[in-house]
Design an enzyme around this catalytic site. Structure first.
Site, PDB file in Angstrom:
ATOM      1  N   ARG A   1       0.820  -1.230   0.000  1.00 20.99           N
ATOM      2  CA  ARG A   1       0.000   0.000   0.000  1.00 20.99           C
ATOM      3  C   ARG A   1       0.844   1.266   0.000  1.00 20.99           C
ATOM      4  O   ARG A   1       0.466   2.262   0.632  1.00 20.99           O
ATOM      5  CB  ARG A   1      -0.930   0.032   1.228  1.00 20.99           C
ATOM      6  CG  ARG A   1      -2.108  -0.901   1.160  1.00 20.99           C
ATOM      7  CD  ARG A   1      -3.218  -0.327   0.294  1.00 20.99           C
ATOM      8  NE  ARG A   1      -4.293  -1.284   0.172  1.00 20.99           N
ATOM      9  CZ  ARG A   1      -5.346  -1.312   0.970  1.00 20.99           C
ATOM     10  NH1 ARG A   1      -5.491  -0.421   1.913  1.00 20.99           N
ATOM     11  NH2 ARG A   1      -6.258  -2.237   0.788  1.00 20.99           N
TER      12      ARG A   1
ATOM     13  N   ARG B   1      -3.887   6.524   0.558  1.00 21.67           N
ATOM     14  CA  ARG B   1      -4.484   7.743   1.088  1.00 21.67           C
ATOM     15  C   ARG B   1      -3.580   8.567   1.989  1.00 21.67           C
ATOM     16  O   ARG B   1      -3.861   9.737   2.247  1.00 21.67           O
ATOM     17  CB  ARG B   1      -5.767   7.392   1.845  1.00 21.67           C
ATOM     18  CG  ARG B   1      -6.899   7.067   0.898  1.00 21.67           C
ATOM     19  CD  ARG B   1      -8.083   6.492   1.629  1.00 21.67           C
ATOM     20  NE  ARG B   1      -7.694   5.254   2.274  1.00 21.67           N
ATOM     21  CZ  ARG B   1      -8.543   4.360   2.771  1.00 21.67           C
ATOM     22  NH1 ARG B   1      -9.831   4.579   2.719  1.00 21.67           N
ATOM     23  NH2 ARG B   1      -8.111   3.254   3.327  1.00 21.67           N
TER      24      ARG B   1
ATOM     25  N   ARG C   1      -7.540  11.193  -6.044  1.00 18.82           N
ATOM     26  CA  ARG C   1      -8.691  10.497  -5.477  1.00 18.82           C
ATOM     27  C   ARG C   1      -9.868  11.442  -5.264  1.00 18.82           C
ATOM     28  O   ARG C   1     -11.026  11.021  -5.291  1.00 18.82           O
ATOM     29  CB  ARG C   1      -8.247   9.845  -4.169  1.00 18.82           C
ATOM     30  CG  ARG C   1      -9.270   9.073  -3.429  1.00 18.82           C
ATOM     31  CD  ARG C   1      -9.600   7.756  -4.104  1.00 18.82           C
ATOM     32  NE  ARG C   1     -10.410   6.975  -3.189  1.00 18.82           N
ATOM     33  CZ  ARG C   1     -11.685   7.195  -2.962  1.00 18.82           C
ATOM     34  NH1 ARG C   1     -12.305   8.141  -3.617  1.00 18.82           N
ATOM     35  NH2 ARG C   1     -12.352   6.475  -2.093  1.00 18.82           N
TER      36      ARG C   1
ATOM     37  N   ASP D   1      -6.468  -3.512  -7.417  1.00 14.67           N
ATOM     38  CA  ASP D   1      -6.968  -4.140  -6.201  1.00 14.67           C
ATOM     39  C   ASP D   1      -7.141  -5.626  -6.453  1.00 14.67           C
ATOM     40  O   ASP D   1      -7.437  -6.037  -7.583  1.00 14.67           O
ATOM     41  CB  ASP D   1      -8.306  -3.523  -5.768  1.00 14.67           C
ATOM     42  CG  ASP D   1      -8.592  -3.865  -4.315  1.00 14.67           C
ATOM     43  OD1 ASP D   1      -8.069  -3.163  -3.427  1.00 14.67           O
ATOM     44  OD2 ASP D   1      -9.284  -4.871  -4.064  1.00 14.67           O
TER      45      ASP D   1
ATOM     46  N   TYR E   1     -14.032 -12.944   0.055  1.00 15.33           N
ATOM     47  CA  TYR E   1     -14.845 -11.801  -0.379  1.00 15.33           C
ATOM     48  C   TYR E   1     -16.061 -12.260  -1.168  1.00 15.33           C
ATOM     49  O   TYR E   1     -17.168 -11.742  -0.989  1.00 15.33           O
ATOM     50  CB  TYR E   1     -13.990 -10.821  -1.199  1.00 15.33           C
ATOM     51  CG  TYR E   1     -13.078 -10.028  -0.298  1.00 15.33           C
ATOM     52  CD1 TYR E   1     -13.570  -8.966   0.453  1.00 15.33           C
ATOM     53  CD2 TYR E   1     -11.743 -10.374  -0.153  1.00 15.33           C
ATOM     54  CE1 TYR E   1     -12.750  -8.258   1.320  1.00 15.33           C
ATOM     55  CE2 TYR E   1     -10.913  -9.666   0.707  1.00 15.33           C
ATOM     56  CZ  TYR E   1     -11.421  -8.610   1.442  1.00 15.33           C
ATOM     57  OH  TYR E   1     -10.627  -7.920   2.302  1.00 15.33           O
TER      58      TYR E   1
HETATM   59  O1  CP3 Z   1       0.129  -1.981  -2.390  1.00 13.49           O
HETATM   60  C1  CP3 Z   1      -0.141  -1.121  -3.251  1.00 13.49           C
HETATM   61  O2  CP3 Z   1       0.206   0.073  -3.169  1.00 13.49           O
HETATM   62  C2  CP3 Z   1      -0.831  -1.587  -4.524  1.00 13.49           C
HETATM   63  C3  CP3 Z   1      -2.253  -1.444  -4.579  1.00 13.49           C
HETATM   64  C4  CP3 Z   1      -3.132  -2.342  -3.727  1.00 13.49           C
HETATM   65  C5  CP3 Z   1      -4.367  -1.901  -3.177  1.00 13.49           C
HETATM   66  N1  CP3 Z   1      -5.000  -2.955  -2.591  1.00 13.49           N
HETATM   67  C6  CP3 Z   1      -4.882  -0.529  -3.297  1.00 13.49           C
HETATM   68  C7  CP3 Z   1      -6.028  -0.105  -2.485  1.00 13.49           C
HETATM   69  C8  CP3 Z   1      -3.001  -3.690  -3.368  1.00 13.49           C
HETATM   70  C9  CP3 Z   1      -1.852  -4.645  -3.643  1.00 13.49           C
HETATM   71  C10 CP3 Z   1      -4.203  -4.060  -2.673  1.00 13.49           C
HETATM   72  C11 CP3 Z   1      -4.459  -5.429  -2.195  1.00 13.49           C
HETATM   73  C12 CP3 Z   1      -5.664  -5.706  -1.411  1.00 13.49           C
HETATM   74  N2  CP3 Z   1      -6.906  -5.191  -1.556  1.00 13.49           N
HETATM   75  C13 CP3 Z   1      -5.718  -6.674  -0.371  1.00 13.49           C
HETATM   76  C14 CP3 Z   1      -4.583  -7.559   0.058  1.00 13.49           C
HETATM   77  C15 CP3 Z   1      -3.603  -6.845   0.906  1.00 13.49           C
HETATM   78  C16 CP3 Z   1      -4.114  -6.459   2.274  1.00 13.49           C
HETATM   79  O3  CP3 Z   1      -4.374  -5.257   2.477  1.00 13.49           O
HETATM   80  O4  CP3 Z   1      -4.270  -7.351   3.094  1.00 13.49           O
HETATM   81  C17 CP3 Z   1      -7.020  -6.679   0.126  1.00 13.49           C
HETATM   82  C18 CP3 Z   1      -7.554  -7.532   1.248  1.00 13.49           C
HETATM   83  C19 CP3 Z   1      -7.774  -5.744  -0.639  1.00 13.49           C
HETATM   84  C20 CP3 Z   1      -9.223  -5.447  -0.516  1.00 13.49           C
HETATM   85  C21 CP3 Z   1      -9.456  -4.029  -0.173  1.00 13.49           C
HETATM   86  N3  CP3 Z   1      -9.232  -2.964  -1.031  1.00 13.49           N
HETATM   87  C22 CP3 Z   1      -9.985  -3.511   1.022  1.00 13.49           C
HETATM   88  C23 CP3 Z   1     -10.356  -4.337   2.231  1.00 13.49           C
HETATM   89  C24 CP3 Z   1     -10.073  -2.126   0.863  1.00 13.49           C
HETATM   90  C25 CP3 Z   1     -10.713  -1.142   1.799  1.00 13.49           C
HETATM   91  C26 CP3 Z   1      -9.845  -0.823   2.957  1.00 13.49           C
HETATM   92  C27 CP3 Z   1      -9.329   0.565   2.854  1.00 13.49           C
HETATM   93  O5  CP3 Z   1      -8.154   0.757   3.163  1.00 13.49           O
HETATM   94  O6  CP3 Z   1     -10.117   1.440   2.509  1.00 13.49           O
HETATM   95  C28 CP3 Z   1      -9.543  -1.792  -0.411  1.00 13.49           C
HETATM   96  C29 CP3 Z   1      -9.404  -0.442  -0.991  1.00 13.49           C
HETATM   97  C30 CP3 Z   1      -8.042  -0.037  -1.460  1.00 13.49           C
HETATM   98  N4  CP3 Z   1      -7.167  -0.828  -2.157  1.00 13.49           N
HETATM   99  C31 CP3 Z   1      -7.454   1.254  -1.319  1.00 13.49           C
HETATM  100  C32 CP3 Z   1      -6.213   1.225  -1.970  1.00 13.49           C
HETATM  101  C33 CP3 Z   1      -5.235   2.356  -2.152  1.00 13.49           C
HETATM  102  C34 CP3 Z   1      -8.112   2.460  -0.650  1.00 13.49           C
HETATM  103  C35 CP3 Z   1      -9.038   3.046  -1.644  1.00 13.49           C
HETATM  104  C36 CP3 Z   1      -9.358   4.505  -1.411  1.00 13.49           C
HETATM  105  O7  CP3 Z   1      -8.639   5.374  -1.927  1.00 13.49           O
HETATM  106  O8  CP3 Z   1     -10.385   4.778  -0.754  1.00 13.49           O
END
Ligand code: CP3
Length: 341
Positions: free
Chosen positions: A23, A27, A36, A72, A149
Site C-alpha cells: 500500500r 491515502r 482520489r 486491487d 470476499y
Molecule cells: O500496495 C499497493 O500500493 C498496490 C495497490 C493495492 C491496493 N490494494 C490498493 C487499495 C493492493 C496490492 C491491494 C491489495 C488488497 N486489496 C488486499 C490484500 C492486501 C491487504 O491489504 O491485506 C485486500 C484484502 C484488498 C481489498 C481491499 N481494497 C480492502 C479491504 C479495501 C478497503 C480498505 C481501505 O483501506 O479502505 C480496499 C481499498 C483499497 N485498495 C485502497 C487502496 C489504495 C483504498 C481506496 C481509497 O482510496 O479509498
C-alpha cells in the site's frame, strides 16, 4: 535499472537491502488524495493513466526500490461477473455473495485482454515510465482470500459463511476455489506478458484457518498457481497475513520469497523456515508512529535479523495506514537504505 529488489528475490544478499511497502500508493499521500478527490477508487483502477500516475508517486516521493501496480485484488472478481463496489468507510462489497451452486454458475473464467484490458494497459505504460528506474511488481489475491470476499460478500470478522461452505458443502467450496485458481493463473500470466517483473500473491485471510484446513483450503490452490507460473521466470512472493502458525506450510507453496507479517520476528521465522529462504518484511506499520531514534533501532533490529536469511527484502508487515505521516514513510526508507549499506 536499480535491480536490488530482483536480485534479492533470486537469493542474493544486496547492499543496501531493497525496500518497498505494501500500500505504498494510498491515502496517506496528499498527491494520491488529490487524484482520489477527482475520481473514485474503482475509476482510478480502471483508468490506466491515473493508475500509472499513482503507482509512480511512491517511486518519486519515497525512493522505494520497486513499484507495485496500482489496482486491487478484487478487480478479477468483477471481471468474473460478480458485482463489486467500494462504500466509503465500509470497504468492498460483493453483491450478491456466492453461497449456492446457482450463484456460482453465474460466474465465468476471464480473458484478461477482453475483461481487464485496463490492467494490462497500465502495466505497459508503467514499464515505459520505469524502464531505467525500478522493477514493477504485479499481484493477485490468493484463492482463499478471494473466496472470502466472494462468499462473505465483503469484509467479515467471523468468516462464518466461507467456513460453513468449506465444512458443510466441500464440493461447492472446491468448485469455487477451482474457478478462482484458474482465473488467477490467467490473470497473472497476462500481467507477466504485459511486463510485470515479479508477482506477489496476497493471502490476507488464510490465517483464520487451522493448519489442517490451511493445507486443504488454501495451500493446494496457491501451490497450483506458483507451479503454473514457475516457467515464466519472474520471482514470486507468497504473503500470508497473520500466518505465524502456518509458516512451515507456507513454504510448501513453492514461491521464491516468503512475506512475513509483523507478528513473527524474522529470527523466529527462520527457525521454522530454515536459513535457505528469502524473506520479505516485516515492520509493524504502526511503528512508523515512533519518534526517529526509536524507529531507527527497530528498523536496525529487522535488518540484523534479515542477515540470517538467504536474502532479505524490507517491507512492512502489512499495508501503510492512511494515518501515517508521509514524511515518516520517506524517513524510514532512507534509514533502511542507510542502515543496510
Ligand atoms: O500496495 C499497493 O500500493 C498496490 C495497490 C493495492 C491496493 N490494494 C490498493 C487499495 C493492493 C496490492 C491491494 C491489495 C488488497 N486489496 C488486499 C490484500 C492486501 C491487504 O491489504 O491485506 C485486500 C484484502 C484488498 C481489498 C481491499 N481494497 C480492502 C479491504 C479495501 C478497503 C480498505 C481501505 O483501506 O479502505 C480496499 C481499498 C483499497 N485498495 C485502497 C487502496 C489504495 C483504498 C481506496 C481509497 O482510496 O479509498
Amino acid at each position: 535499472m536499480r535491480d536490488i529488489f530482483l536480485r534479492a528475490c533470486k537469493g542474493e544478499k544486496t547492499t543496501p537491502v531493497p525496500v518497498w511497502f505494501m500500500r505504498q500508493a494510498g491515502r496517506y499521500l496528499p498527491e494520491y488524495q488529490e487524484i482520489r478527490g477527482k475520481a473514485d477508487f474503482l475509476t482510478m483502477c480502471k483508468t490506466p493513466e491515473l493508475a500509472a500516475e499513482v503507482t509512480l508517486q511512491p517511486v518519486d516521493i519515497l525512493g522505494v526500490d520497486a513499484a507495485i501496480l496500482f489496482s486491487d485484488i478484487l478487480i478479477p472478481l468483477e471481471a468474473m461477473g460478480a458485482g463489486l463496489s467500494f462504500k466509503e468507510g465500509k470497504g468492498p462489497i460483493i453483491s450478491p455473495p456466492v453461497r449456492s451452486r446457482k450463484e456460482l454458475e453465474r460466474l465465468h473464467t476471464i480473458e484478461p485482454e477482453r475483461d481487464v484490458p485496463f490492467v494490462l494497459e497500465t502495466i505497459k505504460i508503467l514499464r515505459k515510465e520505469l524502464s531505467e528506474r525500478v522493477p514493477l511488481i504485479g499481484f493477485a489475491g490468493a484463492p482463499f482470500t478471494m473466496a472470502t470476499y466472494l462468499i462473505e460478500g465483503g469484509t467479515t470478522k467471523s468468516f462464518v459463511n466461507i467456513k460453513k461452505m468449506l465444512f458443510s458443502d466441500p464440493a461447492l467450496f472446491r468448485s469455487v476455489m477451482e474457478l478462482i485458481t484458474e482465473v488467477t493463473i490467467s490473470y497473472l500470466s497476462a500481467q507477466i506478458e504485459a511486463g510485470v517483473q515479479a508477482i506477489q500473491l496476497f493471502d490476507t485471510w488464510a490465517g483464520v484457518l487451522t493448519r489442517h484446513d490451511f493445507r486443504d483450503a488454501a495451500l493446494v490452490y496457491a501451490r497450483r498457481i506458483f507451479n503454473a507460473l514457475r516457467t515464466r521466470g519472474v520471482p514470486m512472493i507468497y504473503f500470508v497475513y497473520d500466518g505465524g502458525h502456518l509458516l512451515d506450510l507456507t513454504r510448501l507453496a513453492g514461491s521464491d520469497v516468503i512475506g512475513l507479517d509483523w507478528r513473527t520476528d524474522i529470527e523466529t521465522a527462520l527457525k521454522v523456515l530454515g536459513k535457505d529462504v528469502v524473506v520479505q518484511g516485516n515492520l509493524d506499520p504502526c511503528l512508523l508512529f515512533l519518534e526517529e531514534e526509536r524507529l531507527r533501532d527497530r528498523i536496525s533490529e529487522i535488518i540484523q535479523q534479515g542477515l540470517g536469511a538467504k536474502a532479505h527484502i524490507f517491507n512492512l508487515g502489512h499495508g501503510v495506514l492512511p494515518e501515517i505521516p508521509p514524511e515518516k514513510v520517506r524517513l524510514a526508507i532512507e534509514m533502511i537504505h542507510e542502515l543496510s549499506s
